[in-house]
Design a protein around this motif. Structure first.
Motif: not given
Length: 306
Positions: A17-20, A93-101, A254-264
Protein backbone atom coordinates in the motif's frame (compact mmCIF):
# COMPACT_ATOMS: atom_id res chain seq x y z
CA UNK A 1 -4.97 -19.21 7.90
CA UNK A 2 -2.24 -19.72 10.52
CA UNK A 3 -0.83 -16.89 12.66
CA UNK A 4 2.38 -16.91 10.64
CA UNK A 5 0.46 -16.66 7.37
CA UNK A 6 -1.56 -13.76 8.81
CA UNK A 7 1.67 -12.07 9.82
CA UNK A 8 3.15 -12.39 6.34
CA UNK A 9 -0.09 -11.11 4.78
CA UNK A 10 -0.16 -8.00 6.96
CA UNK A 11 3.60 -7.41 6.67
CA UNK A 12 3.41 -7.52 2.86
CA UNK A 13 0.17 -5.58 2.44
CA UNK A 14 1.46 -2.60 4.43
CA UNK A 15 4.50 -1.97 2.19
CA UNK A 16 2.46 -2.75 -0.94
CA UNK A 17 0.00 0.00 0.00
CA UNK A 18 2.91 2.37 0.70
CA UNK A 19 4.32 1.52 -2.73
CA UNK A 20 0.96 2.26 -4.33
CA UNK A 21 0.85 5.57 -2.47
CA UNK A 22 4.26 6.63 -3.82
CA UNK A 23 3.34 5.85 -7.43
CA UNK A 24 -0.01 7.62 -7.07
CA UNK A 25 1.80 10.67 -5.68
CA UNK A 26 4.08 10.63 -8.75
CA UNK A 27 0.97 10.65 -10.95
CA UNK A 28 -0.50 13.60 -9.04
CA UNK A 29 2.71 15.60 -9.38
CA UNK A 30 3.37 14.87 -13.05
CA UNK A 31 -0.11 14.61 -14.53
CA UNK A 32 -2.30 16.72 -12.23
CA UNK A 33 0.34 19.32 -11.18
CA UNK A 34 -0.88 19.33 -7.59
CA UNK A 35 1.40 21.21 -5.12
CA UNK A 36 3.50 18.91 -2.97
CA UNK A 37 2.94 20.98 0.17
CA UNK A 38 -0.84 20.75 -0.22
CA UNK A 39 -0.83 16.95 -0.50
CA UNK A 40 1.52 16.57 2.49
CA UNK A 41 -0.67 18.84 4.62
CA UNK A 42 -3.86 17.01 3.64
CA UNK A 43 -2.26 13.62 4.24
CA UNK A 44 -0.91 14.48 7.70
CA UNK A 45 -4.03 16.18 9.03
CA UNK A 46 -6.67 13.77 7.78
CA UNK A 47 -4.71 10.54 8.31
CA UNK A 48 -3.74 11.75 11.79
CA UNK A 49 -7.32 12.73 12.57
CA UNK A 50 -8.65 9.34 11.49
CA UNK A 51 -6.09 7.51 13.63
CA UNK A 52 -6.91 9.70 16.65
CA UNK A 53 -10.66 9.03 16.19
CA UNK A 54 -9.91 5.30 15.81
CA UNK A 55 -7.93 5.32 19.06
CA UNK A 56 -10.63 7.35 20.83
CA UNK A 57 -13.18 4.59 20.32
CA UNK A 58 -10.60 1.91 21.13
CA UNK A 59 -9.22 3.46 24.36
CA UNK A 60 -10.06 7.11 25.05
CA UNK A 61 -8.20 7.22 28.40
CA UNK A 62 -4.94 6.07 26.83
CA UNK A 63 -5.41 8.49 23.94
CA UNK A 64 -5.36 11.56 26.18
CA UNK A 65 -2.93 10.19 28.77
CA UNK A 66 -0.04 11.07 26.47
CA UNK A 67 -1.02 14.76 26.68
CA UNK A 68 -1.07 14.96 30.49
CA UNK A 69 2.69 15.06 31.11
CA UNK A 70 4.79 17.92 29.64
CA UNK A 71 7.63 15.46 29.05
CA UNK A 72 5.53 13.32 26.75
CA UNK A 73 4.05 16.36 25.00
CA UNK A 74 7.54 17.70 24.22
CA UNK A 75 8.63 14.30 22.88
CA UNK A 76 5.45 14.06 20.84
CA UNK A 77 6.01 17.51 19.33
CA UNK A 78 9.64 16.64 18.60
CA UNK A 79 8.57 13.45 16.84
CA UNK A 80 5.82 15.21 14.91
CA UNK A 81 7.94 18.17 13.77
CA UNK A 82 11.38 16.56 13.43
CA UNK A 83 10.39 12.99 12.50
CA UNK A 84 6.93 12.57 11.03
CA UNK A 85 6.65 15.86 9.11
CA UNK A 86 10.14 15.75 7.52
CA UNK A 87 9.69 12.06 6.62
CA UNK A 88 6.47 12.80 4.74
CA UNK A 89 7.64 16.04 3.13
CA UNK A 90 11.09 14.93 1.97
CA UNK A 91 9.70 11.67 0.56
CA UNK A 92 7.11 13.46 -1.57
CA UNK A 93 9.64 16.08 -2.67
CA UNK A 94 11.98 13.28 -3.76
CA UNK A 95 9.14 11.82 -5.83
CA UNK A 96 8.34 15.21 -7.33
CA UNK A 97 11.90 15.89 -8.53
CA UNK A 98 12.71 12.25 -9.30
CA UNK A 99 10.28 9.34 -9.33
CA UNK A 100 8.61 6.96 -6.91
CA UNK A 101 11.07 4.03 -7.27
CA UNK A 102 14.24 6.05 -6.58
CA UNK A 103 12.60 8.07 -3.80
CA UNK A 104 11.44 4.89 -2.10
CA UNK A 105 14.84 3.24 -2.38
CA UNK A 106 16.76 6.32 -1.14
CA UNK A 107 14.39 6.34 1.81
CA UNK A 108 15.96 3.01 2.78
CA UNK A 109 19.22 4.85 3.52
CA UNK A 110 17.70 5.43 6.96
CA UNK A 111 19.59 2.52 8.61
CA UNK A 112 22.87 4.00 7.31
CA UNK A 113 22.26 7.27 9.17
CA UNK A 114 21.20 5.36 12.29
CA UNK A 115 24.48 3.42 12.20
CA UNK A 116 26.49 6.63 11.86
CA UNK A 117 24.52 8.38 14.61
CA UNK A 118 24.92 5.53 17.11
CA UNK A 119 28.64 5.21 16.33
CA UNK A 120 29.20 8.93 16.95
CA UNK A 121 27.06 8.92 20.07
CA UNK A 122 28.91 5.97 21.58
CA UNK A 123 32.27 7.17 20.22
CA UNK A 124 33.14 3.76 18.83
CA UNK A 125 33.78 2.26 15.42
CA UNK A 126 30.85 0.57 13.68
CA UNK A 127 30.61 -3.21 13.82
CA UNK A 128 31.93 -5.26 10.93
CA UNK A 129 28.41 -5.82 9.60
CA UNK A 130 27.76 -2.06 9.86
CA UNK A 131 30.85 -1.27 7.82
CA UNK A 132 29.64 -3.68 5.14
CA UNK A 133 26.22 -1.97 5.26
CA UNK A 134 27.83 1.45 4.81
CA UNK A 135 29.83 0.22 1.81
CA UNK A 136 26.70 -1.27 0.22
CA UNK A 137 24.78 1.97 0.80
CA UNK A 138 27.49 4.13 -0.80
CA UNK A 139 27.90 1.83 -3.79
CA UNK A 140 24.16 1.44 -4.23
CA UNK A 141 23.58 5.20 -4.07
CA UNK A 142 26.35 5.77 -6.61
CA UNK A 143 24.74 3.34 -9.06
CA UNK A 144 21.30 4.77 -8.43
CA UNK A 145 22.22 8.38 -9.16
CA UNK A 146 24.81 7.82 -11.94
CA UNK A 147 23.59 4.55 -13.52
CA UNK A 148 27.22 3.47 -13.39
CA UNK A 149 28.57 6.40 -15.42
CA UNK A 150 31.32 8.09 -13.40
CA UNK A 151 31.08 11.87 -13.40
CA UNK A 152 27.54 11.95 -14.80
CA UNK A 153 24.38 12.42 -12.74
CA UNK A 154 21.28 10.69 -14.11
CA UNK A 155 19.07 12.16 -11.38
CA UNK A 156 18.63 15.88 -10.85
CA UNK A 157 20.52 17.38 -7.89
CA UNK A 158 17.15 18.23 -6.33
CA UNK A 159 16.01 14.58 -6.55
CA UNK A 160 19.27 13.39 -4.95
CA UNK A 161 19.08 16.03 -2.21
CA UNK A 162 15.49 15.25 -1.25
CA UNK A 163 16.08 11.50 -1.54
CA UNK A 164 19.01 11.62 0.89
CA UNK A 165 16.95 13.88 3.15
CA UNK A 166 14.20 11.25 3.03
CA UNK A 167 16.69 8.66 4.29
CA UNK A 168 17.86 11.04 7.02
CA UNK A 169 14.25 11.75 8.00
CA UNK A 170 13.54 8.03 8.22
CA UNK A 171 16.40 7.76 10.70
CA UNK A 172 14.98 10.54 12.89
CA UNK A 173 11.51 9.02 12.47
CA UNK A 174 12.87 5.76 13.88
CA UNK A 175 14.98 7.19 16.71
CA UNK A 176 12.82 9.99 18.13
CA UNK A 177 9.72 8.10 19.36
CA UNK A 178 11.49 5.17 21.04
CA UNK A 179 10.56 6.17 24.61
CA UNK A 180 6.99 7.05 23.65
CA UNK A 181 6.50 3.71 21.89
CA UNK A 182 7.58 1.86 25.05
CA UNK A 183 4.86 3.63 27.02
CA UNK A 184 1.98 4.16 24.57
CA UNK A 185 0.26 2.36 21.72
CA UNK A 186 2.01 3.05 18.41
CA UNK A 187 -1.29 4.08 16.82
CA UNK A 188 -1.72 6.83 19.43
CA UNK A 189 1.83 8.12 18.97
CA UNK A 190 1.51 8.10 15.19
CA UNK A 191 -1.96 9.63 15.11
CA UNK A 192 -1.08 12.56 17.40
CA UNK A 193 2.27 13.18 15.67
CA UNK A 194 0.62 13.27 12.23
CA UNK A 195 -2.14 15.58 13.42
CA UNK A 196 0.19 17.95 15.28
CA UNK A 197 2.70 17.99 12.43
CA UNK A 198 -0.09 18.67 9.94
CA UNK A 199 -1.51 21.54 12.01
CA UNK A 200 1.90 23.22 12.29
CA UNK A 201 2.54 22.67 8.57
CA UNK A 202 -0.94 23.88 7.51
CA UNK A 203 0.02 27.57 6.97
CA UNK A 204 2.83 26.50 4.63
CA UNK A 205 0.59 24.00 2.83
CA UNK A 206 -2.02 26.67 2.02
CA UNK A 207 -4.82 24.17 2.52
CA UNK A 208 -7.57 26.73 1.92
CA UNK A 209 -6.35 27.16 -1.67
CA UNK A 210 -7.76 23.89 -3.02
CA UNK A 211 -6.38 23.16 -6.51
CA UNK A 212 -8.67 22.20 -9.36
CA UNK A 213 -9.02 18.44 -9.06
CA UNK A 214 -10.39 15.86 -11.46
CA UNK A 215 -12.37 12.87 -10.25
CA UNK A 216 -9.27 10.69 -10.62
CA UNK A 217 -7.24 13.14 -8.54
CA UNK A 218 -9.81 13.09 -5.74
CA UNK A 219 -9.83 9.29 -5.68
CA UNK A 220 -6.02 9.26 -5.67
CA UNK A 221 -5.82 11.68 -2.73
CA UNK A 222 -8.41 9.72 -0.76
CA UNK A 223 -6.34 6.57 -1.30
CA UNK A 224 -3.11 8.29 -0.19
CA UNK A 225 -4.78 9.41 3.04
CA UNK A 226 -6.58 6.13 3.80
CA UNK A 227 -4.99 3.12 2.10
CA UNK A 228 -1.52 4.64 1.66
CA UNK A 229 -1.27 6.01 5.18
CA UNK A 230 -3.79 4.83 7.77
CA UNK A 231 -4.48 1.25 6.65
CA UNK A 232 -0.92 0.57 5.52
CA UNK A 233 0.36 1.55 8.94
CA UNK A 234 -2.31 -0.48 10.73
CA UNK A 235 -1.41 -3.53 8.62
CA UNK A 236 2.24 -3.06 9.56
CA UNK A 237 1.39 -2.82 13.28
CA UNK A 238 -0.82 -5.88 13.05
CA UNK A 239 2.02 -7.91 11.50
CA UNK A 240 4.14 -7.30 14.59
CA UNK A 241 1.68 -9.42 16.58
CA UNK A 242 2.72 -12.46 14.55
CA UNK A 243 6.25 -11.78 13.24
CA UNK A 244 9.51 -10.39 14.60
CA UNK A 245 10.46 -6.77 13.77
CA UNK A 246 13.44 -8.03 11.74
CA UNK A 247 11.15 -10.14 9.55
CA UNK A 248 8.71 -7.29 8.96
CA UNK A 249 11.69 -5.04 8.21
CA UNK A 250 12.88 -7.37 5.47
CA UNK A 251 9.38 -7.69 4.02
CA UNK A 252 9.24 -3.88 3.75
CA UNK A 253 11.24 -4.39 0.55
CA UNK A 254 7.84 -4.91 -1.09
CA UNK A 255 7.39 -1.12 -0.93
CA UNK A 256 10.08 -0.20 -3.51
CA UNK A 257 9.22 -3.34 -5.50
CA UNK A 258 5.57 -2.23 -5.77
CA UNK A 259 6.51 1.37 -6.55
CA UNK A 260 8.91 0.24 -9.28
CA UNK A 261 6.46 -2.14 -10.95
CA UNK A 262 3.68 0.47 -10.96
CA UNK A 263 5.93 3.29 -12.14
CA UNK A 264 7.33 1.20 -15.00
CA UNK A 265 4.04 -0.34 -16.15
CA UNK A 266 1.61 2.53 -15.61
CA UNK A 267 3.68 5.74 -15.54
CA UNK A 268 6.25 4.77 -18.20
CA UNK A 269 9.17 5.37 -15.84
CA UNK A 270 12.40 3.92 -17.22
CA UNK A 271 14.60 1.88 -14.89
CA UNK A 272 18.10 0.80 -15.92
CA UNK A 273 20.00 -2.29 -14.89
CA UNK A 274 22.45 -0.19 -12.86
CA UNK A 275 19.52 1.35 -10.98
CA UNK A 276 18.16 -2.09 -10.12
CA UNK A 277 21.56 -3.25 -8.84
CA UNK A 278 21.93 -0.05 -6.81
CA UNK A 279 18.46 -0.51 -5.35
CA UNK A 280 19.23 -4.11 -4.36
CA UNK A 281 22.44 -3.03 -2.65
CA UNK A 282 20.66 -0.35 -0.62
CA UNK A 283 17.81 -2.71 0.28
CA UNK A 284 20.46 -5.23 1.32
CA UNK A 285 21.21 -3.01 4.33
CA UNK A 286 17.84 -3.97 5.83
CA UNK A 287 18.60 -7.68 5.42
CA UNK A 288 22.10 -7.35 6.90
CA UNK A 289 20.87 -5.41 9.91
CA UNK A 290 18.29 -8.14 10.56
CA UNK A 291 21.01 -10.81 10.88
CA UNK A 292 22.14 -11.93 14.36
CA UNK A 293 24.90 -9.55 15.61
CA UNK A 294 27.39 -12.38 16.25
CA UNK A 295 26.84 -14.22 12.95
CA UNK A 296 29.94 -12.85 11.24
CA UNK A 297 31.99 -13.30 14.41
CA UNK A 298 30.96 -16.95 14.75
CA UNK A 299 31.80 -17.72 11.14
CA UNK A 300 35.18 -16.02 11.49
CA UNK A 301 36.05 -18.04 14.63
CA UNK A 302 34.87 -21.27 13.02
CA UNK A 303 37.11 -20.67 10.03
CA UNK A 304 40.14 -20.01 12.23
CA UNK A 305 39.41 -23.09 14.30
CA UNK A 306 39.68 -25.28 11.24
Amino acid sequence: MTDKQKGFFYAIMGPVLWGFSGSIAQYLFTEESIPTQWIVGIRLIFAGLMLVIWCYFADSKELFAILKKPRYVIQLLAFGLLGMLPAQYTYFMAIKYGNAPTATVLQFLGPLFIILYLSLRKLQWPRRIDIISIALALLGTFLLVTHGHIGQLMLSPAAIFWGVCAGLSQASYTLLPRELLKRFDARIVTGWSMLLGGIVFAPFADLTNVPTLTGTAWISIIFIVTGGTMFSYLFYLQSLNYLTPSTTGMLSAFEPLTATVLAVTLLNTKVSGAELIGALLILGITFLQALPPNLFRLKFRYKNHN
